[in-house]
Design a protein around this motif. Structure first.
Motif, mmCIF file in Angstrom:
data_model
loop_
_atom_site.group_PDB
_atom_site.id
_atom_site.type_symbol
_atom_site.label_atom_id
_atom_site.label_comp_id
_atom_site.label_asym_id
_atom_site.label_seq_id
_atom_site.Cartn_x
_atom_site.Cartn_y
_atom_site.Cartn_z
ATOM 1 N N GLY A 51 -64.687 47.403 -26.348
ATOM 2 C CA GLY A 51 -65.270 47.676 -25.044
ATOM 3 C C GLY A 51 -65.068 46.571 -24.034
ATOM 4 N N ALA A 52 -64.606 45.400 -24.473
ATOM 5 C CA ALA A 52 -64.401 44.276 -23.565
ATOM 6 C C ALA A 52 -63.065 44.412 -22.841
ATOM 7 C CB ALA A 52 -64.438 42.959 -24.334
ATOM 8 N N PRO A 53 -62.938 43.795 -21.661
ATOM 9 C CA PRO A 53 -61.637 43.788 -20.986
ATOM 10 C C PRO A 53 -60.565 43.146 -21.868
ATOM 11 C CG PRO A 53 -63.378 43.017 -19.507
ATOM 12 C CD PRO A 53 -63.980 43.107 -20.873
ATOM 13 N N ALA A 54 -59.385 43.722 -21.856
ATOM 14 C CA ALA A 54 -58.287 43.231 -22.694
ATOM 15 C C ALA A 54 -57.558 42.102 -21.984
ATOM 16 C CB ALA A 54 -57.334 44.365 -23.046
ATOM 17 N N ASP A 55 -58.252 40.983 -21.829
ATOM 18 C CA ASP A 55 -57.677 39.747 -21.300
ATOM 19 C C ASP A 55 -57.601 38.768 -22.474
ATOM 20 O OD1 ASP A 55 -58.229 41.166 -18.980
ATOM 21 O OD2 ASP A 55 -58.870 39.401 -17.852
ATOM 22 N N TYR A 56 -56.398 38.494 -22.957
ATOM 23 C CA TYR A 56 -56.292 37.655 -24.145
ATOM 24 C C TYR A 56 -55.001 36.835 -24.100
ATOM 25 C CZ TYR A 56 -53.250 41.429 -25.930
ATOM 26 O OH TYR A 56 -52.248 42.360 -26.098
ATOM 27 N N ALA A 57 -54.950 35.842 -24.960
ATOM 28 C CA ALA A 57 -53.761 35.005 -25.096
ATOM 29 C C ALA A 57 -53.436 34.858 -26.568
ATOM 30 C CB ALA A 57 -53.982 33.637 -24.452
ATOM 31 N N VAL A 58 -52.144 34.694 -26.862
ATOM 32 C CA VAL A 58 -51.652 34.522 -28.223
ATOM 33 C C VAL A 58 -51.055 33.119 -28.316
ATOM 34 C CG1 VAL A 58 -50.127 35.406 -30.018
ATOM 35 C CG2 VAL A 58 -51.154 36.994 -28.360
ATOM 36 N N ARG A 115 -56.414 49.501 -26.120
ATOM 37 C CA ARG A 115 -56.062 50.797 -25.529
ATOM 38 C C ARG A 115 -56.215 50.673 -24.021
ATOM 39 N NH1 ARG A 115 -55.032 56.027 -26.480
ATOM 40 N NH2 ARG A 115 -55.981 57.631 -25.154
ATOM 41 N N GLY A 116 -55.102 50.750 -23.324
ATOM 42 C CA GLY A 116 -55.137 50.574 -21.875
ATOM 43 C C GLY A 116 -55.549 49.155 -21.519
ATOM 44 N N ASP A 117 -56.634 49.048 -20.774
ATOM 45 C CA ASP A 117 -57.090 47.726 -20.327
ATOM 46 C C ASP A 117 -58.304 47.236 -21.104
ATOM 47 O OD1 ASP A 117 -59.044 49.421 -19.386
ATOM 48 O OD2 ASP A 117 -58.832 48.860 -17.274
ATOM 49 N N THR A 118 -58.557 47.835 -22.289
ATOM 50 C CA THR A 118 -59.793 47.558 -23.017
ATOM 51 C C THR A 118 -59.514 47.285 -24.488
ATOM 52 O OG1 THR A 118 -60.973 49.044 -21.509
ATOM 53 C CG2 THR A 118 -62.092 48.467 -23.555
ATOM 54 N N PRO A 170 -50.929 58.446 -19.756
ATOM 55 C CA PRO A 170 -52.031 58.056 -20.650
ATOM 56 C C PRO A 170 -51.958 56.572 -20.966
ATOM 57 C CG PRO A 170 -50.359 59.311 -21.834
ATOM 58 C CD PRO A 170 -50.017 59.411 -20.379
ATOM 59 N N PRO A 171 -53.088 55.947 -21.238
ATOM 60 C CA PRO A 171 -53.093 54.502 -21.528
ATOM 61 C C PRO A 171 -52.313 54.188 -22.791
ATOM 62 C CG PRO A 171 -55.228 55.488 -22.008
ATOM 63 C CD PRO A 171 -54.440 56.531 -21.291
ATOM 64 N N ARG A 172 -51.626 53.047 -22.769
ATOM 65 C CA ARG A 172 -50.875 52.599 -23.927
ATOM 66 C C ARG A 172 -51.816 52.031 -24.982
ATOM 67 N NH1 ARG A 172 -48.300 48.266 -23.263
ATOM 68 N NH2 ARG A 172 -46.776 48.556 -24.934
ATOM 69 N N THR A 173 -51.411 52.162 -26.228
ATOM 70 C CA THR A 173 -52.144 51.569 -27.345
ATOM 71 C C THR A 173 -51.275 50.495 -27.980
ATOM 72 O OG1 THR A 173 -53.370 53.611 -27.778
ATOM 73 C CG2 THR A 173 -53.245 51.999 -29.558
ATOM 74 N N CYS A 231 -48.855 28.548 -25.773
ATOM 75 C CA CYS A 231 -49.121 29.943 -25.429
ATOM 76 C C CYS A 231 -47.850 30.771 -25.578
ATOM 77 C CB CYS A 231 -49.646 30.031 -23.992
ATOM 78 S SG CYS A 231 -50.141 31.700 -23.534
ATOM 79 N N LEU A 232 -47.935 31.804 -26.405
ATOM 80 C CA LEU A 232 -46.810 32.699 -26.642
ATOM 81 C C LEU A 232 -46.870 33.943 -25.766
ATOM 82 C CD1 LEU A 232 -46.796 32.570 -30.541
ATOM 83 C CD2 LEU A 232 -45.456 31.165 -28.944
ATOM 84 N N ARG A 233 -48.062 34.380 -25.441
ATOM 85 C CA ARG A 233 -48.222 35.592 -24.630
ATOM 86 C C ARG A 233 -49.579 35.549 -23.956
ATOM 87 N NH1 ARG A 233 -47.233 41.906 -26.503
ATOM 88 N NH2 ARG A 233 -45.122 41.080 -26.753
ATOM 89 N N THR A 234 -49.625 35.949 -22.690
ATOM 90 C CA THR A 234 -50.891 36.103 -21.961
ATOM 91 C C THR A 234 -50.963 37.525 -21.435
ATOM 92 O OG1 THR A 234 -50.742 33.782 -21.262
ATOM 93 C CG2 THR A 234 -52.373 35.161 -20.151
ATOM 94 N N VAL A 235 -52.108 38.153 -21.632
ATOM 95 C CA VAL A 235 -52.299 39.555 -21.259
ATOM 96 C C VAL A 235 -53.567 39.669 -20.428
ATOM 97 C CG1 VAL A 235 -52.665 41.898 -22.136
ATOM 98 C CG2 VAL A 235 -51.130 40.327 -23.350
ATOM 99 N N VAL A 236 -53.485 40.386 -19.313
ATOM 100 C CA VAL A 236 -54.630 40.621 -18.449
ATOM 101 C C VAL A 236 -54.770 42.123 -18.225
ATOM 102 C CG1 VAL A 236 -55.533 40.348 -16.099
ATOM 103 C CG2 VAL A 236 -54.547 38.389 -17.288
ATOM 104 N N ALA A 237 -55.945 42.651 -18.538
ATOM 105 C CA ALA A 237 -56.208 44.086 -18.410
ATOM 106 C C ALA A 237 -55.141 44.903 -19.141
ATOM 107 C CB ALA A 237 -56.294 44.493 -16.937
ATOM 108 N N GLY A 238 -54.711 44.400 -20.311
ATOM 109 C CA GLY A 238 -53.723 45.107 -21.109
ATOM 110 C C GLY A 238 -52.293 44.932 -20.637
ATOM 111 N N ARG A 239 -52.076 44.179 -19.572
ATOM 112 C CA ARG A 239 -50.752 44.005 -18.980
ATOM 113 C C ARG A 239 -50.226 42.612 -19.309
ATOM 114 N NH1 ARG A 239 -49.536 43.901 -12.453
ATOM 115 N NH2 ARG A 239 -47.283 44.320 -12.537
#
Length: 555
Positions: free
Chosen positions: A493-500, A45-48, A20-23, A541-549
């Motif tokens: 609903g957007a792709p979970a591509d983010y940076a911290v 949740r997952g990649d979103t 199951p997708p991670r939260t 940049c402390l963290r970069t995440v693409v599609a929840g990864r």
């Protein structure tokens, strides 16, 4: 039980296939989202993206989260998208011979000599970044001196704009026919067709191990800078199909930014456009050259160069070829695009696109968001035509930072009056032209916050745009240039591509250098961004995440 981390920690491992997708709950910071200007938390949740909101409401997600990230006041933003990159060349510049700091011909030759000494006798010397614009004597070294410095090895040294190169005799000798091609010079830099030929030979000498290491270096560096997506601008005159497909494969295997590839090959039939898409390319676009560059005197101009009155630049495609390419791509439902810098090159693209629109219908042309790379020399009429044809302008603010101003390279090449009109970002936005920001790395470095700073502090104040507008063009604009409207923004609903990011004070910065440090009015829904005034440090940049990864952590 939830695993608790900070942005500098790697986070929980990716789930096994079929799990199951991670939260993930991020809390205790600031989330840059149009959904809530005071958001301090986000759930993925997952990649979103599943939710954004205030700290109090985040408590309800604590028990269901697989990981809780304590932001410790950090800023969360959409990951950047660099809309124009050459990954292998960027990696080679990062790991190989960097000539950007060469002060003159002697310094360049010294760097070549030291680098070549460490190479096997038959290995090609690859270097990038020399620029005579800052040299007291603007003459590059002759071929005989380069031969000596390279120790008789083949050598290929690209100018900063990658539209001309110094080459050694050993490399020329590998291509006997090159001496008769346009752009060949017996002692100076090669341009045009001659340069394209030696570039293919030089890059063709790179083995798969070296290429993979260079690509991995470029992707890793991008991730470290909060870049979650790259538009790779490949093509038969720039790289190879193998180079592009290897990059796709590496990005899929490694924790890495998304790679959206473009293949710059002109087509005349819809089936050929479909074949390009079947390579995995996003379109038959990118560096499909209509002209060259200003620095190498190959951008196509109506009036001659100020410092070379006998030159107007080089034409690679005419109106008929542009029209045929756009027609074939539109009929196939494939995005088309071109490299165009000079005023004549831009006019050629626009006339060709209008011709294609007359053949297949303007609505079909508009729907595909065909794109133009660089688009530097624009007028009010050509800006209006971009808007009318729904063309995307893929632009590089760092070009102005590097070469703009009354004493920069642009002014040397064009004169101050013409140079002052280059890169009119504000006019493009006022006309409703979509902007996608990029670097053209290795021409200018991967540096998204630097690009925002350059756009907001354009050397011509009339062309400046707000940091907020530049940020949208460097995040959401990169997704929209691909035809996707769901990415580059942190909303459910957007792709979970983010940076911290570790940041200082968040502000609202206008294009006239005004910086507002008051609390954002909730009625305006205007979240703040880091202060990019001259002299202020860029965020870390402390963290970069693409599609929840997680693809990068500072730790």
């Amino acid at each position: 039980m939830s695993r608790r981390t900070t942005p500098e920690e790697p986070g929980s491992p990716a789930p096994e296939p079929g799990a199951p997708p991670r939260t993930v709950l991020l809390r205790g910071g600031t989330v840059h989202t149009p959904a809530d200007p005071f958001a301090t938390a986000m759930v993925v949740r997952g990649d979103t993206v599943a939710w954004v909101g205030a700290e109090g409401a985040a408590d309800s997600f604590t028990e269901i989260a697989d990981e809780v990230v304590d932001l410790r006041g950090a800023l969360v933003t959409p990951a950047f998208v660099d809309a124009h990159v050459h990954a292998t060349a960027t990696g080679l510049a990062l790991t190989g011979l960097d000539l950007s700091g060469a002060r003159d011909a002697e310094d360049l030759l010294r760097r070549v000599r030291e680098h070549a000494h460490r190479l096997p006798a038959d290995e090609v010397v690859l270097g990038h970044g020399w620029d005579t614009a800052g040299w007291s004597d603007p003459r590059p070294p002759g071929r005989d001196r380069l031969d000596e410095a390279a120790g008789g090895r083949p050598a290929y040294l690209t100018r900063v704009d990658v539209h001309s190169a110094l080459v050694s005799t050993a490399l020329v000798d590998r291509l006997p026919g090159v001496t008769g091609q346009p752009g060949f010079d017996a002692d100076g830099p090669l341009t045009d067709a001659a340069h394209h030929a030696v570039r293919r030979a030089a890059h063709g000498s790179i083995g798969p191990t070296v290429r993979r290491a260079a690509q991995r270096a470029a992707l890793r560096h991008a991730a470290e800078l909060g870049i979650g997506g790259l538009h790779e601008c490949a093509g038969p005159e720039i790289s190879s199909v193998e180079d592009l497909t290897d990059l796709f494969r590496l990005a899929a295997e490694d924790p890495a930014p998304r790679v959206h590839g473009y293949w710059a090959e002109a087509v005349t039939e819809p089936d050929a456009a479909v074949a390009i898409r079947e390579l995995g390319a996003a379109g038959a676009a990118g560096d499909l050259f209509v002209d060259g560059s200003l620095g190498s005197h190959t951008a196509l101009l109506e009036a001659p160069y100020e410092d070379a009155p006998h030159r107007h630049g080089t034409a690679h495609l005419d109106v008929a070829a542009v029209a045929d390419h756009v027609t074939a791509c539109t009929l196939a439902g494939v995005q088309a695009g071109f490299h165009a810098i000079g005023d004549v090159a831009v006019a050629t693209v626009l006339e060709g696109v209008r011709t294609a629109a007359g053949r297949v219908g303007v609505d079909r042309v508009r729907a595909l968001r065909h794109r133009v790379e660089h688009a530097e020399m624009l007028t009010a009429d050509t800006v209006a035509a971009f808007a009318d044809l729904a063309l995307t302008a893929s632009v590089q603010p760092a070009f102005d930072a590097a070469w703009g101003g009354p004493d920069g390279m642009y002014a040397t090449r064009l004169g101050r009056e013409r140079a002052a009109g280059l890169n009119p970002f504000a006019a493009l936005l006022r006309a409703g032209v979509p902007l996608a920001l990029g670097s053209d790395a290795p021409v200018t470095p991967l540096d998204p916050w630097g690009a925002l700073r350059a756009a907001a502090h354009h050397r011509n104040p009339a062309h400046r745009i707000s940091v907020r507008a530049a940020f949208a063009a460097h995040t959401r604009g990169g997704w929209r240039a691909l035809g996707r409207d769901d990415g580059g923004v942190l909303v459910p609903g957007a792709p979970a591509d983010y940076a911290v990011w570790r940041v200082g004070e968040l502000v609202v910065q206008a294009p006239d250098d005004r910086v507002a440090r008051w609390s954002t009015d909730p009625r305006s829904a205007t979240p703040g961004l880091p202060d990019l005034s001259p002299g202020e440090p860029s965020p870390v940049c402390l963290r970069t995440v693409v599609a929840g990864r997680v693809i990068h952590t500072a730790g």
